[in-house]
Motif scaffolding. Structure first.
Motif, PDB file in Angstrom:
ATOM      1  N   GLN A  31      -2.779   5.057   4.339  1.00  0.00           N
ATOM      2  CA  GLN A  31      -3.513   4.703   3.110  1.00  0.00           C
ATOM      3  C   GLN A  31      -4.115   5.837   2.596  1.00  0.00           C
ATOM      4  O   GLN A  31      -3.985   6.167   1.169  1.00  0.00           O
ATOM      5  N   THR A  32      -4.777   6.656   3.263  1.00  0.00           N
ATOM      6  CA  THR A  32      -5.345   7.841   2.586  1.00  0.00           C
ATOM      7  C   THR A  32      -5.008   9.104   2.988  1.00  0.00           C
ATOM      8  O   THR A  32      -5.708  10.093   2.788  1.00  0.00           O
ATOM      9  N   ARG A  39     -10.107   5.169  -7.030  1.00  0.00           N
ATOM     10  CA  ARG A  39     -10.431   3.849  -6.962  1.00  0.00           C
ATOM     11  C   ARG A  39     -10.408   3.080  -5.823  1.00  0.00           C
ATOM     12  O   ARG A  39     -10.230   1.587  -6.023  1.00  0.00           O
ATOM     13  N   THR A  40     -10.207   3.625  -4.813  1.00  0.00           N
ATOM     14  CA  THR A  40      -9.916   2.908  -3.345  1.00  0.00           C
ATOM     15  C   THR A  40     -10.997   3.319  -2.518  1.00  0.00           C
ATOM     16  O   THR A  40     -11.353   4.639  -2.234  1.00  0.00           O
ATOM     17  N   CYS A  45      -1.689   3.238  -4.008  1.00  0.00           N
ATOM     18  CA  CYS A  45      -1.944   4.280  -3.075  1.00  0.00           C
ATOM     19  C   CYS A  45      -1.634   3.889  -1.556  1.00  0.00           C
ATOM     20  O   CYS A  45      -1.228   4.672  -0.685  1.00  0.00           O
ATOM     21  N   GLU A  46      -1.948   2.307  -1.345  1.00  0.00           N
ATOM     22  CA  GLU A  46      -1.635   2.135  -0.001  1.00  0.00           C
ATOM     23  C   GLU A  46      -0.220   2.055   0.318  1.00  0.00           C
ATOM     24  O   GLU A  46       0.395   2.269   1.411  1.00  0.00           O
ATOM     25  N   HIS A 103     -15.108   7.026  -3.009  1.00  0.00           N
ATOM     26  CA  HIS A 103     -13.756   6.287  -3.344  1.00  0.00           C
ATOM     27  C   HIS A 103     -13.001   7.399  -3.631  1.00  0.00           C
ATOM     28  O   HIS A 103     -13.282   8.428  -4.254  1.00  0.00           O
ATOM     29  N   TRP A 149      -4.603   0.508  -8.386  1.00  0.00           N
ATOM     30  CA  TRP A 149      -4.563   1.927  -7.933  1.00  0.00           C
ATOM     31  C   TRP A 149      -4.644   1.739  -6.514  1.00  0.00           C
ATOM     32  O   TRP A 149      -4.005   2.687  -5.697  1.00  0.00           O
ATOM     33  N   ALA A 150      -5.446   0.975  -5.982  1.00  0.00           N
ATOM     34  CA  ALA A 150      -5.461   0.614  -4.253  1.00  0.00           C
ATOM     35  C   ALA A 150      -3.909   0.259  -3.894  1.00  0.00           C
ATOM     36  O   ALA A 150      -3.774   0.947  -2.920  1.00  0.00           O
ATOM     37  N   ASP A 151      -3.514  -0.573  -4.554  1.00  0.00           N
ATOM     38  CA  ASP A 151      -2.153  -1.199  -4.189  1.00  0.00           C
ATOM     39  C   ASP A 151      -1.345   0.150  -4.197  1.00  0.00           C
ATOM     40  O   ASP A 151      -0.343   0.092  -3.278  1.00  0.00           O
TER      41      ASP A 151
END
Length: 721
Positions: free
Chosen positions: A256-257, A552-553, A342-343, A549, A338-340
């Motif tokens: 994820q990161t 935005r995650t 990037c994941e 963050h 954005w979180a979805d």
């Protein structure tokens, strides 16, 4: 004859009421004055009922008349044996319970898995045989055994279940993968290429025949699985020796990161279609010709009303490890967050939508210098040509050493002669001595892969001709963005001390003060202590990190090369500003700010001459402040001149490092340059000087002393004393 009169309805009503009242009175008197039965009569009635029941079952009389002996008490073992004998005698009692059925099913599945592992996958013949045997067996529940059935022994059913479960659930260890010499050499080569490409590479395989293609692809697939990567066949081509070459995209499956992040700045003249192109790429929907795609990109209401960007807009475009665009895969009634993105992505492109109007030039300059873009995409309208700020944005990208690729939009509404003129002017601009580029018009996938392999050399400049309304050639642009390589080696910078450049500050209710920017080197974690500065007095103050963050995650850590938002503990909003830095608290010697510095500059354009006491706004990384020229190695400077110039900030000191590139302007861009040295302030020598290399051990930066100042002043007669 007279008509008969109808009967009166009230008469019927009165008669009905009297009948009802009479019935109720009679019922009341009957229930109240009737004699109730005594207790003896009720007992005789009950005894008669029981006698009638006894007469119905004569077998019970016979059983009661037979004299019975008292049964001896049995032990637990004898009772259990008796129950087992009764079960064997009565087949209905021998049916398994629900729990035993589930256990039997589980053991049967385990035995089937064991047979598949030992004998291999089942074929059609074996499946038919199994179904035939299944239909032939009687409808009794027996556990499946892997060995030959042993003779039955007396014992409980739980013992048989435990024995069969032990034999069925024991699985052999999976065989370890054994690679031959060719596969091992291929594994090492692919691993080195992926490490050099920061997680992805374009790998080529030479093939002699179709059989060789199958064997090599299978070998490459096994190598990719070993390295946790995915493959995508890009194309098949023939080299000059007529040997078939297969080109694969090999990309690591990121967490994820841990995804790759590339920043692309979108520049160009106003009304060239920058925001519309970004909306089409990020949302996956074509434009209607009236700006429907750009609405999702704008941040302010006045931008929607005017149709022009005034602030730096950011959008993400994610690619999976297989090369698919995750924005479209996650799309639905609601746009993915954005979180979805990037994941679900292994590679993320961050687009910086910059302003094209001349009055927003300072915002565009700040986006090019302070956001550290890896590439610059210059958008040119086919019907407009090279006008306005297009040349200036191109010169800025060249000055900052940012690789450039060009996208020509609106080809669906442009006449052919105007399109040819625009393309000819672009090729002339790229071939000028200042640019020294090789233009290449992209027409197919082969051109895309050739440009992607040679884009690091900073010589080839691809030109895409697209339409946001019809979607023409957008697939080539998306393919180019998918294979676009990483430009910086962030892995090496992650081992250095922390340095983060602040490009924006804001306050969040319930969280506190937040600073955001690009993490240039090092890594950040929550509850870490760092230095924030310089303030208006040039000092660096220790602060603690509350949370992090990235895009935005929420994140537990951030590494060099990522866009980070940091929440600080016990820091007020008015204590932060753009241009500050977050540095490692263990730096030796401690970092210091600077008032004066020397730079090598080049004057792009100026209507008159530049002399001493000339003031301009200097953009260097995230800093933006007015500075005054107080020393030059020439008397005056004109357009096209190069010189060594010393600047002094007017309001507060800044943090600079030698080698950083700068742009100074007065309205429009006047010149570009590079920081050579950081000069000690003669009035306060202890407070205003900086460091050249941020390392935990080492010496301070080369700072010019008073003696060197005198020598340089004597050498150049145009210094101010």
């Amino acid at each position: 004859m007279d008509n008969p009169q109808p009967p009166d309805p009230t008469l019927f009503f009165i008669v009905a009421i009297t009948l009802i009242i009479a019935f109720l009175i009679s019922y009341f008197f009957r229930s109240y004055f009737s004699p109730q039965p005594t207790s003896q009569e009720t007992s005789t009635k009950k005894s008669k009922k029981t006698d009638a029941k006894k007469d119905v079952s004569p077998s019970s009389k016979d059983i009661q008349s037979v004299p019975t002996k008292e049964e001896p008490k049995l032990s637990k073992i004898e009772r259990k044996q008796q129950k087992e004998k009764e079960k064997e005698a009565d087949p209905k009692q021998n049916l398994p319970s629900k729990k035993s059925k589930k256990r039997l099913k589980r053991e049967r599945d385990n035995a089937r898995d064991f047979e598949n592992e030992t004998t291999g996958p089942a074929t059609e013949a074996t499946l038919k045989k199994q179904t035939h045997e299944k239909n032939a067996t009687p409808k009794e529940h027996f556990p499946v055994q892997t060995q030959a059935p042993a003779p039955k022994k007396e014992g409980t059913t739980s013992e048989t279940f435990s024995k069969t479960s032990q034999t069925s659930t024991t699985k052999p260890n999976p065989p370890t993968a054994v690679f031959d010499q060719e596969t091992l050499s291929l594994l090492k080569e692919v691993e080195n290429r992926i490490r050099e490409g920061n997680g992805e590479t374009i790998f080529e395989l030479q093939l002699q025949s179709n059989k060789d293609l199958e064997e090599s692809s299978v070998r490459l697939v096994t190598v990719a699985k070993k390295l946790s990567c995915e493959l995508k066949l890009l194309r098949l081509r023939e080299d000059p020796n007529r040997v078939t070459v297969a080109e694969y995209l090999v990309r690591h499956q990121a967490e994820q990161t841990e995804y790759l992040e590339i920043r692309i700045a979108i520049t160009g003249n106003v009304d060239s279609g920058k925001s519309t192109l970004l909306g089409v790429l990020s949302k996956g929907h074509l434009d209607n010709g009236r700006g429907s795609a750009r609405i999702h990109v704008f941040r302010h209401r006045h931008e929607i009303a005017s149709g022009r960007t005034s602030d730096i807009g950011r959008e993400l475009l994610g690619f999976s490890s297989g090369g698919d665009i995750t924005n479209y895969l996650l799309g639905g009634a609601k746009a993915p967050s954005w979180a979805d993105i990037c994941e679900a992505s292994s590679k993320v492109l961050t687009f910086l939508d910059l302003a094209g109007h001349e009055k927003y030039l300072k915002t565009t300059l700040f986006g090019l210098t302070g956001n550290y873009p890896d590439y610059a995409m210059i958008v040119v309208g086919a019907n407009m040509g090279i006008v306005g700020m297009t040349k200036e944005h191109f010169q800025l990208a060249l000055a900052l050493r940012v690789p450039v690729f060009i996208v020509v939009t609106k080809i669906d509404m442009c006449p052919p002669n105007k399109l040819e003129e625009t393309m000819a002017n672009l090729q002339k601009l790229l071939k000028t001595p200042a640019a020294h580029k090789i233009p290449l018009i992209i027409s197919d996938e082969a051109d895309v892969l050739v440009v992607a392999k040679n884009f690091d050399a900073d010589r080839v400049t691809p030109i895409f001709m697209v339409s946001n309304v019809t979607g023409e050639s957008l697939d080539l642009l998306k393919m180019f963005l998918n294979v676009l390589p990483m430009r910086k080696d962030w892995e090496a910078l992650r081992l250095e001390p922390v340095e983060m450049r602040v490009d924006s500050t804001f306050s969040v209710s319930g969280v506190g003060t937040v600073v955001s920017g690009t993490l240039v080197q090092g890594a950040l974690t929550p509850n870490q202590t760092v230095l924030l500065g310089p303030d208006e007095f040039g000092k660096f103050n220790p602060v603690s990190i509350k949370s992090l963050h990235t895009n935005r995650t929420p994140a537990t850590h951030a590494k060099a090369g990522q866009s980070v938002a940091v929440a600080l503990k016990k820091v007020k909003r008015n204590q932060t500003r753009k241009g500050m830095v977050l540095l490692d608290a263990s730096l030796i010697p401690p970092p210091r700010s600077v008032w004066d510095f020397e730079a090598e500059v080049f004057i792009i354009t100026h209507s008159t001459t530049i002399s001493l006491n000339y003031e301009a706004v200097i953009h260097c990384t995230c800093t933006r402040q007015t500075a005054k020229v107080y020393w030059m190695d020439q008397e005056t400077l004109r357009s096209g001149c190069k010189a060594l110039v010393r600047f002094r900030y007017r309001y507060h000191p800044e943090f600079l490092k030698p080698g950083e590139r700068l742009v100074f302007r007065e309205g429009r861009t006047k010149g570009i340059g590079k920081v050579n040295r950081l000069i000690q302030d003669q009035n306060d020598p202890a407070s205003f000087h900086s460091v050249s290399s941020l390392k935990t051990t080492g010496s301070s930066a080369p700072v010019e002393t008073k003696e060197e100042n005198k020598i340089s002043a004597n050498r150049k007669p145009f210094s101010k004393n």
